[in-house]
Enzyme design. Structure first.
Site, PDB file in Angstrom:
ATOM      1  N   SER A 115       0.820  -1.208   0.000  1.00 37.74           N
ATOM      2  CA  SER A 115       0.000   0.000   0.000  1.00 37.74           C
ATOM      3  C   SER A 115       0.850   1.252   0.000  1.00 37.74           C
ATOM      4  O   SER A 115       0.325   2.346  -0.171  1.00 37.74           O
ATOM      5  CB  SER A 115      -0.965  -0.001   1.193  1.00 37.74           C
ATOM      6  OG  SER A 115      -0.310  -0.377   2.360  1.00 37.74           O
ATOM      7  N   HIS A 169      -3.454  -3.693  -5.642  1.00 39.72           N
ATOM      8  CA  HIS A 169      -3.706  -3.181  -4.292  1.00 39.72           C
ATOM      9  C   HIS A 169      -5.162  -3.373  -3.905  1.00 39.72           C
ATOM     10  O   HIS A 169      -6.038  -2.634  -4.367  1.00 39.72           O
ATOM     11  CB  HIS A 169      -3.301  -1.694  -4.233  1.00 39.72           C
ATOM     12  CG  HIS A 169      -3.385  -1.095  -2.869  1.00 39.72           C
ATOM     13  ND1 HIS A 169      -3.676   0.225  -2.643  1.00 39.72           N
ATOM     14  CD2 HIS A 169      -3.226  -1.654  -1.635  1.00 39.72           C
ATOM     15  CE1 HIS A 169      -3.686   0.457  -1.344  1.00 39.72           C
ATOM     16  NE2 HIS A 169      -3.421  -0.659  -0.719  1.00 39.72           N
ATOM     17  N   GLU A 199      -6.648  -1.264  -6.920  1.00 36.92           N
ATOM     18  CA  GLU A 199      -5.804  -0.336  -7.672  1.00 36.92           C
ATOM     19  C   GLU A 199      -4.732  -1.161  -8.393  1.00 36.92           C
ATOM     20  O   GLU A 199      -3.955  -1.865  -7.738  1.00 36.92           O
ATOM     21  CB  GLU A 199      -5.134   0.673  -6.722  1.00 36.92           C
ATOM     22  CG  GLU A 199      -6.100   1.666  -6.095  1.00 36.92           C
ATOM     23  CD  GLU A 199      -5.409   2.660  -5.142  1.00 36.92           C
ATOM     24  OE1 GLU A 199      -5.903   3.780  -5.001  1.00 36.92           O
ATOM     25  OE2 GLU A 199      -4.372   2.295  -4.536  1.00 36.92           O
ATOM     26  N   ASN A 202      -5.017   6.441  -0.994  1.00 37.38           N
ATOM     27  CA  ASN A 202      -4.287   6.885   0.201  1.00 37.38           C
ATOM     28  C   ASN A 202      -3.717   8.291   0.041  1.00 37.38           C
ATOM     29  O   ASN A 202      -3.314   8.916   1.013  1.00 37.38           O
ATOM     30  CB  ASN A 202      -3.167   5.903   0.555  1.00 37.38           C
ATOM     31  CG  ASN A 202      -3.730   4.712   1.305  1.00 37.38           C
ATOM     32  OD1 ASN A 202      -4.827   4.779   1.871  1.00 37.38           O
ATOM     33  ND2 ASN A 202      -3.009   3.608   1.297  1.00 37.38           N
TER      34      ASN A 202
END
Ligand code: NAI
Length: 506
Positions: free
Chosen positions: A123, A144, A156, A194
């Site tokens: 991540s 991800h 992702e 994120n």
């Protein structure tokens, strides 16, 4: 591009929270799955945790026992890397450490076939950096997943500098075939979610630090007016402040300390105190047995004699609120003006990012009460208001009375630029626009990622469009002027849209 055929064996390395979930997803899609963990018994325990999760579905009659048995038969715990030599796709979900992951990838290159795709669930580590020492970095791709992998739709697909288009496309198609919503992103810090989500936490933490309102009120506003599934304080209590703070610090440092990602002293102190959230029994809230969650602050209006709402000019996004008030039986009349609502002693306007005190002075209107943004004014059950320092108490009272007529709870917060939901949405859209400008992902993939990965009620760029091409740029410009900080500089694409008079999708 075609997805990997279901008769292609998949290997998952690391059988912790993520690895077991990913193994379940691949097995559910019909693949044979090899599950490996360096810790003895962990692969079997991972398979057991899948069994336990799915047994609940069987018990509720949502899955046949035979389907569960067949699925579990497809998950095969293994103990040696050589046993996964036939895998067409290997997904690593081991500890988040560059060197340990690099060493595993080197081992995988020596046991896997040349055609095997190697994927990492990292991540925060650069896929480019992970591939740097590989003999064939073109076959490494980020895949991800989000936690819990079987439930969260987003994947992702991350392209490192050397990742081949074909590999990324196969993994994208495979994630889609597994029932996921894949998006493609370049290997940049925080990828999409994120990174773009940082302001959701950062702005509320800052508003809390600035004594704008307490955490329960800010949470309630983002839930009830913003339509976010959870407020930022209850969500970070769930994620764990150590984890959330570490992600913020990592993104902040990766972007060379761009103040847009500045971590919060409030959160740092929680980490230092060991108040990590639910897992430690205390974060912003107490999770001790019997502890009551504090109630949000709700203003109560005293009696108000006004019976007519006067709409001065085009109310813009407040039109849905006007309709709600008119549907509630309130008499509404219209006249020309700058887009404000007048009720009793209150003059109400949607925030444009200036403090009420500053705007009241500029517009020579002491009775100005600013309204926060709601995702849907027709349905919002709570709304924040703020008043100019010079506003008489009667103006505040009449504004509360008006919103209560629409059935809304009102939270009267301190006078800060952009209030709560508007400021959050503006900074989210700003970050999303910057990510788009930098080619991290397409506009539609960024929006999809924020909806599928975090259950946002709308993608930030679509949300910006829905508010008109001008509003969020104006809000950010004003917030930036108020603080005099680079942190709120409007992203170039928002600025361009504003002058091109167009949205991200139009
Ligand atoms: P975890 O700590 O629950 O599981 C990691 C597992 O990998 C452990 O069982 C450990 O024994 C095993 N392991 C460590 N080194 C190994 C090696 N060299 N070979 C084989 N097995 C090894 O961690 P978690 O949360 O499942 O995370 C795994 C990866 O997924 C990390 O890269 C993390 O950043 C990423 N990730 C985590 C998310 C989360 O919310 N927990 C979300 C998305 C990605």
């Amino acid at each position: 591009m075609q997805p990997l055929a279901t008769n292609t064996p998949i290997a998952v390395i690391g059988a912790g929270a993520m690895g077991s979930g990913i193994a379940q997803v691949a097995a559910q899609a019909g693949h044979q799955v090899f599950l490996l963990d360096q810790r003895e018994g962990a692969a079997h325990a991972g398979r057991q945790s899948v069994a336990k999760q799915l047994q609940r579905r069987v018990d509720k009659g949502k899955m046949e026992q035979s389907a569960l048995d067949a699925l579990l038969d497809r998950i095969q715990p293994i103990s040696e890397l050589s046993e996964l030599a036939d895998a067409g796709l290997v997904i690593e979900a081991i500890v988040e450490d560059l060197n340990i992951k690099r060493s595993l990838l080197a081992d995988l290159e020596s046991v896997c076939t040349e055609k095997a795709i190697l994927a990492t669930n990292t991540s925060s580590i650069s896929v480019t950096a992970l591939g740097a020492n590989m003999a064939h970095p073109e076959r490494l791709v980020g895949m991800h997943f989000f936690n819990p992998a079987p439930l969260m739709a987003l994947v992702e697909v991350i392209k490192g500098l050397a990742t081949s288009d074909e590999v990324a496309q196969i993994v994208y198609a495979t994630a889609a075939a597994w029932g996921k919503k894949p998006v493609t992103a370049t290997s940049t810090p925080g990828f999409i979610v994120n990174r773009v989500a940082r302001p959701f936490y950062a702005e509320s933490l800052r508003l809390l630090q600035e004594q704008t309102a307490d955490s329960a009120t800010l949470d309630a506003l983002l839930r009830e007016a913003g339509s976010f599934r959870m407020g930022p304080f209850e969500l970070t209590d769930l994620i764990g402040h150590d984890v959330n703070y570490a992600v913020t610090a990592s993104v902040f440092n990766s972007y060379y300390q761009d103040t847009r990602f500045l971590p919060s002293l409030v959160q740092k102190e929680l980490v230092e105190a060991g108040r990590l959230g639910r897992k430690s029994g205390q974060g912003f809230y107490s999770y001790a047995e019997g502890a009551q969650k504090p109630e949000p602050a709700t203003a109560e209006a005293a009696s108000c004699n006004a019976d007519t709402l006067v709409i001065e000019g085009n109310p813009g996004p407040l039109a849905a609120l006007v309709k709600r008030l008119s549907d509630s039986g309130l008499k509404v009349i219209e006249r020309d003006g700058p887009g404000r609502l007048c009720f009793g002693d209150a003059v109400l306007a949607l925030t444009d990012g200036r403090m009420a005190t500053e705007r009241a002075s500029a517009e020579a209107c002491n009775n100005l009460i600013l309204l926060d943004l709601a995702f849907d004014y027709a349905k919002a059950s709570r709304l924040a208001i703020t008043a100019a320092e010079q506003a008489p108490a009667q103006a505040v009272n009449d504004a509360c009375a008006l919103l209560q007529k629409a059935g809304m709870a009102v939270s009267h917060i301190a006078d800060r630029p952009g209030l709560v939901v508007m400021r959050t949405v503006a900074t989210l859209a700003n970050e999303a626009a910057d990510a788009a400008l930098h080619g991290v992902a397409s506009i539609s993939d960024i929006d999809l990622a924020m909806k599928a990965g975090l259950n946002y009620p709308e993608g930030p760029l679509r949300w910006s469009d829905n508010l008109g091409f001008r509003l969020l740029h104006t809000v950010l410009t004003h917030i930036q002027q108020s603080y005099g900080e680079d942190r709120y500089r409007p992203a170039l694409l928002l600025r361009k849209n504003r002058f091109a008079e167009q949205g991200f999708y139009s």
